[in-house]
Scaffold this active site. Sequence first.
Site, PDB file in Angstrom:
ATOM      1  N   ALA A  74      24.775  35.641  17.053  1.00 49.47           N
ATOM      2  CA  ALA A  74      24.017  36.069  15.883  1.00 49.47           C
ATOM      3  C   ALA A  74      22.573  35.606  16.032  1.00 49.47           C
ATOM      4  O   ALA A  74      22.260  34.762  16.873  1.00 49.47           O
ATOM      5  CB  ALA A  74      24.625  35.502  14.600  1.00 49.47           C
ATOM      6  N   LYS A  75      21.704  36.159  15.229  1.00 47.66           N
ATOM      7  CA  LYS A  75      20.316  35.719  15.186  1.00 47.66           C
ATOM      8  C   LYS A  75      19.745  36.161  13.851  1.00 47.66           C
ATOM      9  O   LYS A  75      20.191  37.145  13.261  1.00 47.66           O
ATOM     10  CB  LYS A  75      19.498  36.331  16.322  1.00 47.66           C
ATOM     11  CG  LYS A  75      18.296  35.510  16.734  1.00 47.66           C
ATOM     12  CD  LYS A  75      18.725  34.311  17.553  1.00 47.66           C
ATOM     13  CE  LYS A  75      17.526  33.631  18.205  1.00 47.66           C
ATOM     14  NZ  LYS A  75      17.951  32.600  19.159  1.00 47.66           N
ATOM     15  N   GLY A  76      18.770  35.427  13.373  1.00 48.43           N
ATOM     16  CA  GLY A  76      18.157  35.797  12.102  1.00 48.43           C
ATOM     17  C   GLY A  76      16.801  35.158  11.939  1.00 48.43           C
ATOM     18  O   GLY A  76      16.308  34.471  12.830  1.00 48.43           O
ATOM     19  N   ASP A  79      15.162  27.587  15.601  1.00 46.50           N
ATOM     20  CA  ASP A  79      14.583  28.512  16.571  1.00 46.50           C
ATOM     21  C   ASP A  79      13.071  28.451  16.391  1.00 46.50           C
ATOM     22  O   ASP A  79      12.555  27.501  15.798  1.00 46.50           O
ATOM     23  CB  ASP A  79      15.138  29.931  16.337  1.00 46.50           C
ATOM     24  CG  ASP A  79      15.011  30.837  17.553  1.00 46.50           C
ATOM     25  OD1 ASP A  79      13.882  31.253  17.862  1.00 46.50           O
ATOM     26  OD2 ASP A  79      16.040  31.123  18.199  1.00 46.50           O
TER      27      ASP A  79
END
Length: 436
Positions: free
Chosen positions: A125-127, A166
Amino acid sequence: MTMDSPSGSTHGDEPTESTDAAEPESALGIARRQLQHAADHLDIDPNIVERLSHPKKVHEVTVPVKRDDGTVEVFTGYRAQHDSVRGPYKGGLRYHPEVTRDECVGLGMWMTWKCAVMDLPFGGAKGGVAVNPKALSAEEKERLTRRFAEEIRGVIGPTVDIPAPDMGTDPQTMAWLMDAYSMQEGETVPGVVTGKPPVVGGSEGRDEAPGRSVAIIAREAIEYYENEIEETTVAIQGYGSVGANAARLLDEWGATVVAVSDVNGGIYDADGLDTHSIPSHDQQPEAVMQHDAPGAVTNAELLELDVDVLIPAALGNVLTAENADDVRAAIIIEGANGPTTSAASQIFAEREIPVIPDILANAGGVTVSYFEWLQDINRRAWSLERVHDELEAEMLTAWKVVKDEFATRDVTWRDAAYIVALSRIAEAHEARGLWP
Protein backbone atom coordinates in the site's frame (compact mmCIF):
# COMPACT_ATOMS: atom_id res chain seq x y z
CA MET A 1 37.67 -3.48 -9.60
CA THR A 2 37.36 -6.25 -12.15
CA MET A 3 33.94 -7.49 -13.14
CA ASP A 4 34.43 -11.24 -13.62
CA SER A 5 31.15 -12.96 -12.80
CA PRO A 6 31.21 -16.23 -10.90
CA SER A 7 28.66 -17.55 -13.37
CA GLY A 8 30.87 -16.69 -16.30
CA SER A 9 28.90 -13.69 -17.54
CA THR A 10 27.69 -10.33 -16.34
CA HIS A 11 24.12 -9.13 -16.32
CA GLY A 12 22.92 -5.54 -16.37
CA ASP A 13 19.44 -4.30 -15.54
CA GLU A 14 16.03 -4.61 -17.16
CA PRO A 15 14.22 -4.27 -19.50
CA THR A 16 14.89 -5.82 -22.89
CA GLU A 17 12.07 -4.08 -24.68
CA SER A 18 12.49 -0.57 -26.05
CA THR A 19 10.85 2.31 -24.22
CA ASP A 20 9.76 5.45 -25.98
CA ALA A 21 7.93 6.99 -23.05
CA ALA A 22 8.97 10.48 -22.09
CA GLU A 23 11.02 10.76 -18.92
CA PRO A 24 10.49 11.01 -16.03
CA GLU A 25 8.32 7.92 -15.97
CA SER A 26 5.38 7.51 -13.64
CA ALA A 27 5.67 5.08 -10.75
CA LEU A 28 2.51 3.32 -11.97
CA GLY A 29 3.84 2.92 -15.51
CA ILE A 30 7.14 1.52 -14.28
CA ALA A 31 5.45 -0.86 -11.83
CA ARG A 32 3.13 -2.26 -14.49
CA ARG A 33 5.94 -2.62 -17.01
CA GLN A 34 8.13 -4.46 -14.51
CA LEU A 35 5.23 -6.73 -13.54
CA GLN A 36 4.65 -7.76 -17.16
CA HIS A 37 8.36 -8.18 -17.78
CA ALA A 38 8.69 -10.56 -14.83
CA ALA A 39 5.53 -12.43 -15.87
CA ASP A 40 7.07 -13.08 -19.29
CA HIS A 41 9.69 -15.27 -17.57
CA LEU A 42 7.16 -17.36 -15.65
CA ASP A 43 4.46 -19.89 -16.43
CA ILE A 44 1.83 -17.89 -14.61
CA ASP A 45 -1.92 -17.48 -15.07
CA PRO A 46 -2.39 -14.26 -17.08
CA ASN A 47 -5.54 -13.59 -15.08
CA ILE A 48 -3.41 -13.20 -11.95
CA VAL A 49 -1.14 -10.76 -13.78
CA GLU A 50 -4.21 -8.80 -14.83
CA ARG A 51 -5.43 -8.67 -11.23
CA LEU A 52 -2.03 -7.47 -10.01
CA SER A 53 -1.99 -4.68 -12.62
CA HIS A 54 -4.67 -2.87 -10.63
CA PRO A 55 -5.06 -1.86 -6.98
CA LYS A 56 -7.72 -3.51 -4.90
CA LYS A 57 -8.88 -0.18 -3.49
CA VAL A 58 -7.93 3.51 -3.65
CA HIS A 59 -9.30 5.80 -0.96
CA GLU A 60 -9.41 9.55 -1.64
CA VAL A 61 -10.30 11.94 1.17
CA THR A 62 -10.44 15.66 1.81
CA VAL A 63 -8.47 16.90 4.79
CA PRO A 64 -9.55 20.32 6.12
CA VAL A 65 -6.94 21.91 8.37
CA LYS A 66 -7.19 25.06 10.47
CA ARG A 67 -4.06 27.11 9.84
CA ASP A 68 -2.34 29.11 12.56
CA ASP A 69 -3.88 32.35 11.21
CA GLY A 70 -7.39 30.95 11.67
CA THR A 71 -8.09 30.20 8.01
CA VAL A 72 -9.10 26.72 6.86
CA GLU A 73 -7.30 25.04 3.98
CA VAL A 74 -8.46 21.78 2.42
CA PHE A 75 -5.93 19.22 1.20
CA THR A 76 -6.42 15.93 -0.66
CA GLY A 77 -5.25 12.65 0.81
CA TYR A 78 -4.94 9.14 -0.61
CA ARG A 79 -4.46 5.56 0.53
CA ALA A 80 -3.91 3.07 -2.30
CA GLN A 81 -4.20 -0.58 -1.25
CA HIS A 82 -2.74 -2.80 -3.95
CA ASP A 83 -2.76 -6.44 -2.83
CA SER A 84 -3.27 -8.27 0.46
CA VAL A 85 -3.17 -11.92 -0.58
CA ARG A 86 -0.14 -12.56 1.70
CA GLY A 87 -1.19 -10.38 4.64
CA PRO A 88 -2.19 -6.85 5.71
CA TYR A 89 -1.40 -3.93 3.44
CA LYS A 90 1.89 -2.24 4.29
CA GLY A 91 3.44 0.99 3.04
CA GLY A 92 4.42 4.55 3.74
CA LEU A 93 2.53 7.83 4.03
CA ARG A 94 4.15 10.83 2.37
CA TYR A 95 3.50 14.55 2.60
CA HIS A 96 4.53 16.17 -0.68
CA PRO A 97 2.94 18.69 -3.08
CA GLU A 98 3.03 16.22 -5.97
CA VAL A 99 1.29 13.28 -4.26
CA THR A 100 -1.28 11.86 -6.69
CA ARG A 101 -3.58 8.88 -6.93
CA ASP A 102 -1.53 7.14 -9.62
CA GLU A 103 1.75 7.73 -7.76
CA CYS A 104 0.29 6.07 -4.66
CA VAL A 105 -0.97 3.13 -6.77
CA GLY A 106 2.42 2.62 -8.40
CA LEU A 107 4.33 2.88 -5.14
CA GLY A 108 1.83 0.55 -3.50
CA MET A 109 2.56 -2.02 -6.20
CA TRP A 110 6.28 -1.67 -5.48
CA MET A 111 5.56 -2.36 -1.81
CA THR A 112 3.77 -5.57 -2.78
CA TRP A 113 6.87 -6.76 -4.68
CA LYS A 114 9.22 -5.63 -1.92
CA CYS A 115 7.36 -7.47 0.83
CA ALA A 116 7.20 -10.60 -1.34
CA VAL A 117 10.92 -10.48 -2.15
CA MET A 118 11.62 -10.36 1.59
CA ASP A 119 8.98 -13.07 2.20
CA LEU A 120 7.16 -10.87 4.71
CA PRO A 121 3.49 -11.60 5.52
CA PHE A 122 2.34 -8.26 4.10
CA GLY A 123 0.84 -6.86 0.94
CA GLY A 124 1.49 -3.45 -0.54
CA ALA A 125 0.00 0.00 0.00
CA LYS A 126 1.00 3.64 -0.22
CA GLY A 127 -0.63 6.92 0.64
CA GLY A 128 -0.16 10.52 1.49
CA VAL A 129 -1.41 14.07 1.36
CA ALA A 130 -0.75 16.56 -1.42
CA VAL A 131 0.83 19.26 0.74
CA ASN A 132 4.16 21.01 1.16
CA PRO A 133 5.16 20.00 4.71
CA LYS A 134 7.84 22.72 4.81
CA ALA A 135 5.06 25.31 4.58
CA LEU A 136 3.38 23.96 7.73
CA SER A 137 4.20 24.80 11.31
CA ALA A 138 4.64 21.89 13.70
CA GLU A 139 1.16 22.54 15.09
CA GLU A 140 -0.38 22.61 11.59
CA LYS A 141 1.37 19.38 10.66
CA GLU A 142 -0.01 17.74 13.78
CA ARG A 143 -3.55 18.93 13.03
CA LEU A 144 -3.19 17.70 9.43
CA THR A 145 -1.99 14.29 10.61
CA ARG A 146 -4.72 13.83 13.19
CA ARG A 147 -7.47 14.81 10.72
CA PHE A 148 -6.00 12.56 8.01
CA ALA A 149 -5.85 9.71 10.52
CA GLU A 150 -9.55 10.17 11.23
CA GLU A 151 -10.43 10.28 7.53
CA ILE A 152 -8.68 6.95 6.81
CA ARG A 153 -9.31 5.31 10.20
CA GLY A 154 -11.85 2.91 8.78
CA VAL A 155 -9.41 1.42 6.26
CA ILE A 156 -6.27 1.03 8.39
CA GLY A 157 -5.47 -1.12 11.42
CA PRO A 158 -2.85 -3.57 12.71
CA THR A 159 -4.44 -6.49 10.84
CA VAL A 160 -5.73 -4.44 7.88
CA ASP A 161 -3.29 -1.78 6.67
CA ILE A 162 -0.21 -0.52 8.52
CA PRO A 163 1.23 2.86 7.44
CA ALA A 164 4.84 3.98 8.01
CA PRO A 165 6.93 7.13 7.50
CA ASP A 166 7.89 8.26 4.02
CA MET A 167 8.88 11.47 2.27
CA GLY A 168 7.84 14.46 4.39
CA THR A 169 6.80 12.36 7.40
CA ASP A 170 8.79 11.00 10.34
CA PRO A 171 8.49 9.10 13.64
CA GLN A 172 6.67 12.03 15.26
CA THR A 173 4.09 11.95 12.46
CA MET A 174 3.52 8.26 13.13
CA ALA A 175 3.15 8.92 16.87
CA TRP A 176 0.42 11.47 16.17
CA LEU A 177 -1.33 9.11 13.79
CA MET A 178 -1.16 6.22 16.26
CA ASP A 179 -2.51 8.44 19.06
CA ALA A 180 -5.37 9.76 16.92
CA TYR A 181 -6.34 6.23 15.89
CA SER A 182 -6.04 4.90 19.44
CA MET A 183 -8.17 7.70 20.91
CA GLN A 184 -11.04 6.82 18.59
CA GLU A 185 -10.64 3.07 19.23
CA GLY A 186 -10.68 3.57 23.01
CA GLU A 187 -7.42 1.68 23.56
CA THR A 188 -3.75 2.08 22.72
CA VAL A 189 -3.06 0.36 19.40
CA PRO A 190 0.68 0.72 18.71
CA GLY A 191 0.58 -1.79 15.83
CA VAL A 192 -1.52 0.47 13.61
CA VAL A 193 1.67 2.16 12.31
CA THR A 194 5.38 1.44 12.26
CA GLY A 195 8.30 3.82 12.32
CA LYS A 196 7.19 5.32 15.65
CA PRO A 197 9.56 6.54 18.38
CA PRO A 198 10.64 3.58 20.56
CA VAL A 199 9.08 5.23 23.62
CA VAL A 200 5.59 4.58 22.16
CA GLY A 201 6.21 1.16 20.66
CA GLY A 202 8.66 1.86 17.87
CA SER A 203 11.61 -0.41 17.14
CA GLU A 204 15.24 0.30 17.78
CA GLY A 205 17.14 0.44 14.51
CA ARG A 206 14.14 1.37 12.33
CA ASP A 207 15.46 4.72 11.07
CA GLU A 208 18.80 3.34 9.87
CA ALA A 209 17.36 0.07 8.51
CA PRO A 210 17.03 1.02 4.79
CA GLY A 211 20.62 2.31 4.69
CA ARG A 212 21.83 -0.72 6.59
CA SER A 213 20.22 -3.09 4.10
CA VAL A 214 21.72 -1.14 1.19
CA ALA A 215 25.17 -1.61 2.74
CA ILE A 216 24.57 -5.32 3.34
CA ILE A 217 23.48 -5.92 -0.26
CA ALA A 218 26.38 -3.81 -1.58
CA ARG A 219 28.80 -5.94 0.45
CA GLU A 220 27.28 -9.15 -0.91
CA ALA A 221 27.35 -7.85 -4.50
CA ILE A 222 31.01 -6.89 -4.16
CA GLU A 223 31.79 -10.41 -2.95
CA TYR A 224 29.66 -11.99 -5.70
CA TYR A 225 31.79 -10.31 -8.33
CA GLU A 226 34.90 -11.64 -6.56
CA ASN A 227 36.27 -8.38 -5.23
CA GLU A 228 37.50 -7.26 -1.82
CA ILE A 229 35.52 -4.60 0.02
CA GLU A 230 38.80 -3.08 1.27
CA GLU A 231 39.70 -2.37 -2.36
CA THR A 232 36.31 -0.92 -3.32
CA THR A 233 35.52 2.75 -3.96
CA VAL A 234 31.99 4.03 -3.41
CA ALA A 235 30.05 7.16 -4.41
CA ILE A 236 26.68 7.92 -2.80
CA GLN A 237 24.15 10.46 -4.06
CA GLY A 238 21.97 11.54 -1.17
CA TYR A 239 23.19 11.82 2.41
CA GLY A 240 19.92 11.39 4.22
CA SER A 241 18.90 8.44 6.34
CA VAL A 242 19.57 5.87 3.59
CA GLY A 243 22.75 7.31 2.12
CA ALA A 244 24.45 8.30 5.37
CA ASN A 245 23.81 4.99 7.11
CA ALA A 246 24.94 3.01 4.07
CA ALA A 247 28.06 5.15 3.74
CA ARG A 248 29.07 4.81 7.39
CA LEU A 249 28.56 1.06 7.48
CA LEU A 250 30.51 0.48 4.26
CA ASP A 251 33.21 2.77 5.64
CA GLU A 252 33.40 0.66 8.81
CA TRP A 253 33.69 -2.51 6.73
CA GLY A 254 36.71 -1.13 4.87
CA ALA A 255 35.32 0.40 1.68
CA THR A 256 36.60 3.79 0.54
CA VAL A 257 33.71 6.24 0.27
CA VAL A 258 35.10 8.87 -2.09
CA ALA A 259 32.02 11.05 -2.69
CA VAL A 260 28.70 11.94 -1.05
CA SER A 261 26.15 14.65 -1.81
CA ASP A 262 22.96 16.36 -0.71
CA VAL A 263 20.56 18.69 -2.52
CA ASN A 264 23.21 21.44 -2.80
CA GLY A 265 25.97 19.28 -4.30
CA GLY A 266 28.69 16.90 -3.24
CA ILE A 267 32.22 16.54 -1.94
CA TYR A 268 34.99 14.28 -3.23
CA ASP A 269 38.21 12.85 -1.83
CA ALA A 270 40.04 10.12 -3.76
CA ASP A 271 41.64 8.97 -0.50
CA GLY A 272 38.26 8.52 1.18
CA LEU A 273 35.95 10.69 3.27
CA ASP A 274 35.48 10.39 7.02
CA THR A 275 31.78 9.62 6.76
CA HIS A 276 31.19 9.76 10.51
CA SER A 277 32.32 13.39 10.62
CA ILE A 278 29.83 14.48 7.92
CA PRO A 279 26.39 15.24 9.41
CA SER A 280 23.51 13.42 7.76
CA HIS A 281 20.46 15.34 6.59
CA ASP A 282 18.64 14.28 9.77
CA GLN A 283 21.47 15.58 11.95
CA GLN A 284 22.03 18.84 10.08
CA PRO A 285 20.05 19.48 6.89
CA GLU A 286 22.11 20.30 3.79
CA ALA A 287 25.42 20.15 5.66
CA VAL A 288 27.48 18.15 3.17
CA MET A 289 28.87 21.16 1.30
CA GLN A 290 29.92 22.77 4.58
CA HIS A 291 32.35 19.90 5.22
CA ASP A 292 36.01 20.44 4.29
CA ALA A 293 37.08 18.18 1.42
CA PRO A 294 39.69 18.38 -1.34
CA GLY A 295 37.14 18.49 -4.14
CA ALA A 296 33.55 19.31 -4.99
CA VAL A 297 31.18 17.68 -7.47
CA THR A 298 27.67 18.38 -8.60
CA ASN A 299 24.99 15.75 -8.11
CA ALA A 300 25.13 15.04 -11.84
CA GLU A 301 28.92 14.68 -11.82
CA LEU A 302 28.80 12.31 -8.85
CA LEU A 303 26.75 9.82 -10.87
CA GLU A 304 29.49 9.72 -13.50
CA LEU A 305 32.52 9.26 -11.22
CA ASP A 306 34.93 6.41 -11.94
CA VAL A 307 34.10 4.27 -8.90
CA ASP A 308 33.46 0.61 -8.21
CA VAL A 309 30.05 1.07 -6.59
CA LEU A 310 27.49 3.80 -7.20
CA ILE A 311 24.57 4.17 -4.78
CA PRO A 312 21.83 6.59 -5.90
CA ALA A 313 20.05 7.16 -2.57
CA ALA A 314 18.24 10.46 -3.08
CA LEU A 315 15.53 10.79 -5.72
CA GLY A 316 13.85 8.70 -8.38
CA ASN A 317 14.64 8.98 -12.09
CA VAL A 318 18.22 10.26 -11.68
CA LEU A 319 19.79 7.63 -13.94
CA THR A 320 18.32 8.29 -17.37
CA ALA A 321 18.94 7.76 -21.08
CA GLU A 322 20.81 11.07 -21.06
CA ASN A 323 23.50 10.06 -18.55
CA ALA A 324 23.52 6.23 -18.54
CA ASP A 325 26.28 6.03 -21.16
CA ASP A 326 28.46 8.27 -19.01
CA VAL A 327 28.12 6.23 -15.80
CA ARG A 328 31.47 4.58 -15.05
CA ALA A 329 30.62 2.60 -11.93
CA ALA A 330 31.11 -1.16 -12.06
CA ILE A 331 28.04 -1.91 -9.90
CA ILE A 332 24.93 0.15 -9.12
CA ILE A 333 23.01 -0.44 -5.88
CA GLU A 334 19.64 1.34 -5.80
CA GLY A 335 19.18 3.07 -2.44
CA ALA A 336 16.32 5.34 -3.48
CA ASN A 337 13.00 4.11 -4.84
CA GLY A 338 13.05 4.02 -8.63
CA PRO A 339 16.31 5.90 -9.33
CA THR A 340 16.79 4.19 -12.71
CA THR A 341 14.45 4.80 -15.64
CA SER A 342 13.56 1.97 -18.02
CA ALA A 343 15.61 3.55 -20.79
CA ALA A 344 18.67 3.77 -18.53
CA SER A 345 18.09 0.20 -17.39
CA GLN A 346 18.25 -0.98 -20.99
CA ILE A 347 21.52 0.88 -21.53
CA PHE A 348 23.06 -0.61 -18.39
CA ALA A 349 21.96 -4.07 -19.54
CA GLU A 350 23.65 -3.52 -22.89
CA ARG A 351 26.80 -2.24 -21.14
CA GLU A 352 26.73 -5.21 -18.74
CA ILE A 353 26.63 -2.99 -15.65
CA PRO A 354 24.74 -4.87 -12.92
CA VAL A 355 22.03 -2.91 -11.12
CA ILE A 356 20.77 -4.36 -7.83
CA PRO A 357 17.16 -3.18 -7.56
CA ASP A 358 15.55 -1.09 -4.85
CA ILE A 359 12.95 -3.72 -3.95
CA LEU A 360 15.80 -5.82 -2.57
CA ALA A 361 18.50 -3.32 -1.61
CA ASN A 362 16.48 -0.84 0.46
CA ALA A 363 14.00 -3.38 1.86
CA GLY A 364 15.52 -3.05 5.34
CA GLY A 365 12.93 -0.40 6.17
CA VAL A 366 9.88 -2.60 5.67
CA THR A 367 11.71 -5.57 7.21
CA VAL A 368 12.36 -3.75 10.47
CA SER A 369 8.82 -2.40 10.27
CA TYR A 370 7.76 -6.04 10.32
CA PHE A 371 9.93 -6.54 13.41
CA GLU A 372 8.27 -3.50 15.00
CA TRP A 373 4.83 -4.89 14.22
CA LEU A 374 5.77 -8.18 15.89
CA GLN A 375 7.07 -6.33 18.95
CA ASP A 376 3.83 -4.32 19.18
CA ILE A 377 1.63 -7.41 18.87
CA ASN A 378 3.62 -9.28 21.51
CA ARG A 379 4.21 -6.20 23.72
CA ARG A 380 7.87 -7.14 23.95
CA ALA A 381 10.68 -4.87 22.74
CA TRP A 382 13.81 -6.16 21.01
CA SER A 383 17.33 -4.93 21.64
CA LEU A 384 19.17 -3.04 18.90
CA GLU A 385 21.58 -5.97 18.63
CA ARG A 386 18.72 -8.37 17.97
CA VAL A 387 17.23 -6.06 15.36
CA HIS A 388 20.58 -5.86 13.55
CA ASP A 389 21.09 -9.61 13.72
CA GLU A 390 17.58 -10.40 12.50
CA LEU A 391 17.87 -7.84 9.67
CA GLU A 392 21.20 -9.29 8.57
CA ALA A 393 19.68 -12.78 8.48
CA GLU A 394 16.62 -11.67 6.51
CA MET A 395 18.67 -9.70 3.97
CA LEU A 396 21.09 -12.58 3.40
CA THR A 397 18.20 -15.02 2.91
CA ALA A 398 16.55 -12.74 0.35
CA TRP A 399 19.89 -12.09 -1.37
CA LYS A 400 20.52 -15.83 -1.75
CA VAL A 401 17.10 -16.51 -3.29
CA VAL A 402 17.45 -13.64 -5.78
CA LYS A 403 21.07 -14.58 -6.52
CA ASP A 404 20.03 -18.14 -7.30
CA GLU A 405 17.41 -16.93 -9.79
CA PHE A 406 19.93 -14.57 -11.35
CA ALA A 407 22.54 -17.31 -11.73
CA THR A 408 20.07 -19.91 -13.03
CA ARG A 409 18.13 -17.82 -15.56
CA ASP A 410 19.39 -15.55 -18.30
CA VAL A 411 17.90 -12.49 -16.62
CA THR A 412 18.98 -9.28 -14.94
CA TRP A 413 19.13 -8.68 -11.20
CA ARG A 414 15.88 -6.73 -11.34
CA ASP A 415 14.19 -9.49 -13.30
CA ALA A 416 15.44 -12.03 -10.75
CA ALA A 417 13.99 -10.05 -7.83
CA TYR A 418 10.63 -9.59 -9.56
CA ILE A 419 10.51 -13.27 -10.52
CA VAL A 420 10.96 -14.20 -6.85
CA ALA A 421 8.27 -11.74 -5.78
CA LEU A 422 5.76 -12.58 -8.48
CA SER A 423 6.20 -16.34 -7.99
CA ARG A 424 5.31 -16.01 -4.29
CA ILE A 425 2.35 -13.72 -4.90
CA ALA A 426 0.99 -15.86 -7.74
CA GLU A 427 1.29 -19.00 -5.62
CA ALA A 428 -0.72 -17.32 -2.85
CA HIS A 429 -3.42 -16.22 -5.32
CA GLU A 430 -3.59 -19.73 -6.76
CA ALA A 431 -4.01 -21.18 -3.27
CA ARG A 432 -6.70 -18.73 -2.18
CA GLY A 433 -8.56 -18.58 -5.49
CA LEU A 434 -10.97 -15.88 -6.65
CA TRP A 435 -14.03 -14.95 -4.61
CA PRO A 436 -17.13 -15.52 -6.79
